[in-house]
Design a protein around this motif. Structure first.
Motif, short mmCIF file in Angstrom:
data_model
loop_
_atom_site.label_atom_id
_atom_site.label_comp_id
_atom_site.label_asym_id
_atom_site.label_seq_id
_atom_site.Cartn_x
_atom_site.Cartn_y
_atom_site.Cartn_z
N LEU A 4 -4.91 9.98 0.16
CA LEU A 4 -4.62 8.50 -0.67
C LEU A 4 -5.75 7.76 -0.77
CD1 LEU A 4 -1.48 8.21 2.05
CD2 LEU A 4 -1.43 9.22 -0.29
N GLU A 6 -6.47 3.84 -2.15
CA GLU A 6 -5.90 2.74 -2.43
C GLU A 6 -6.87 1.85 -3.26
OE1 GLU A 6 -4.70 2.75 2.22
OE2 GLU A 6 -6.53 3.40 0.91
N SER A 21 -2.53 -0.50 -5.76
CA SER A 21 -2.42 1.08 -6.06
C SER A 21 -2.62 2.11 -4.98
CB SER A 21 -2.93 1.44 -7.32
OG SER A 21 -2.73 0.72 -8.43
N CYS A 22 -1.77 3.15 -4.87
CA CYS A 22 -2.27 4.04 -3.96
C CYS A 22 -2.01 5.47 -4.57
CB CYS A 22 -1.20 4.09 -2.95
SG CYS A 22 -1.24 5.56 -1.57
N TRP A 36 3.55 1.07 2.74
CA TRP A 36 2.37 0.06 2.84
C TRP A 36 2.54 -0.51 4.23
CZ3 TRP A 36 -1.56 0.22 -0.38
CH2 TRP A 36 -1.45 0.57 -1.76
N THR A 78 1.28 8.00 -8.02
CA THR A 78 0.80 6.88 -7.47
C THR A 78 1.80 6.12 -7.12
OG1 THR A 78 -1.07 7.05 -9.22
CG2 THR A 78 -0.66 4.94 -8.13
N TYR A 95 -3.01 -0.58 4.00
CA TYR A 95 -2.97 0.62 4.07
C TYR A 95 -1.84 1.42 3.29
CZ TYR A 95 -6.61 -0.19 7.65
OH TYR A 95 -7.66 -0.68 8.34
N CYS A 96 -1.97 2.33 2.63
CA CYS A 96 -1.14 3.24 2.38
C CYS A 96 -0.99 4.55 3.29
CB CYS A 96 -1.40 3.67 0.83
SG CYS A 96 -0.22 4.98 0.04
N TRP A 114 -3.02 8.96 5.70
CA TRP A 114 -3.75 7.56 5.53
C TRP A 114 -4.39 7.19 4.51
CZ3 TRP A 114 -0.95 3.40 8.02
CH2 TRP A 114 0.00 3.73 8.81
N GLY A 115 -4.41 6.37 3.69
CA GLY A 115 -5.80 5.78 2.90
C GLY A 115 -6.62 5.10 3.88
#
Length: 124
Positions: A4, A6, A21-22, A36, A78, A95-96, A114-115
């Motif tokens: 991911l 972000e 955006s993710c 999120w 996305t 965080y995404c 996780w991003g």
């Protein structure tokens, strides 16, 4: 494996807007939902909003309901977080997160991927 990424964070004045955006890598077919979360300095990570990867189910934290909107574009793999009427209290790293199975949306332990996070700063 799902990665991911972000983007869209930044500095904005109170009352302003940002869109996060993710972008998900391949194999999004294994994702049940995206969410999120955010973490402000000295505070625990908290749930902001979540969306199922199919269907129309969404969920919001009370603190952002009516100001933030989560959405997704399956073809683009996305998810987005439109943040309006931002307040200084919204300042955090956002965080995404992606869950492979139906999550307890507000529990960060429910998420498998996780991003790296993106900083949002709202000035007063």
């Amino acid at each position: 494996q799902v990665q991911l990424l972000e983007s869209g964070g930044g500095l904005v004045q109170a009352g302003g807007s940002l869109r996060l955006s993710c972008a998900a890598s391949a194999r999004t077919s294994i994702i049940y939902g995206l969410a999120w979360f955010r973490q402000a300095p000295g505070k625990e990570r908290e749930f902001v909003a979540g969306i199922a990867w199919s269907g129309t189910s969404t969920l919001y934290a009370d603190s952002v309901k009516g100001r933030f909107t989560i959405s997704r574009d399956n073809a683009a793999k996305t998810a987005y977080l439109q943040m309006d009427t931002l307040e200084p209290e919204d300042t955090a790293v956002y965080y995404c997160a992606a869950a492979r199975f139906a999550p307890n949306w507000r529990n960060d332990r429910s998420y498998n991927y996780w991003g790296q996070g993106t900083q949002v700063t709202v000035s007063s």
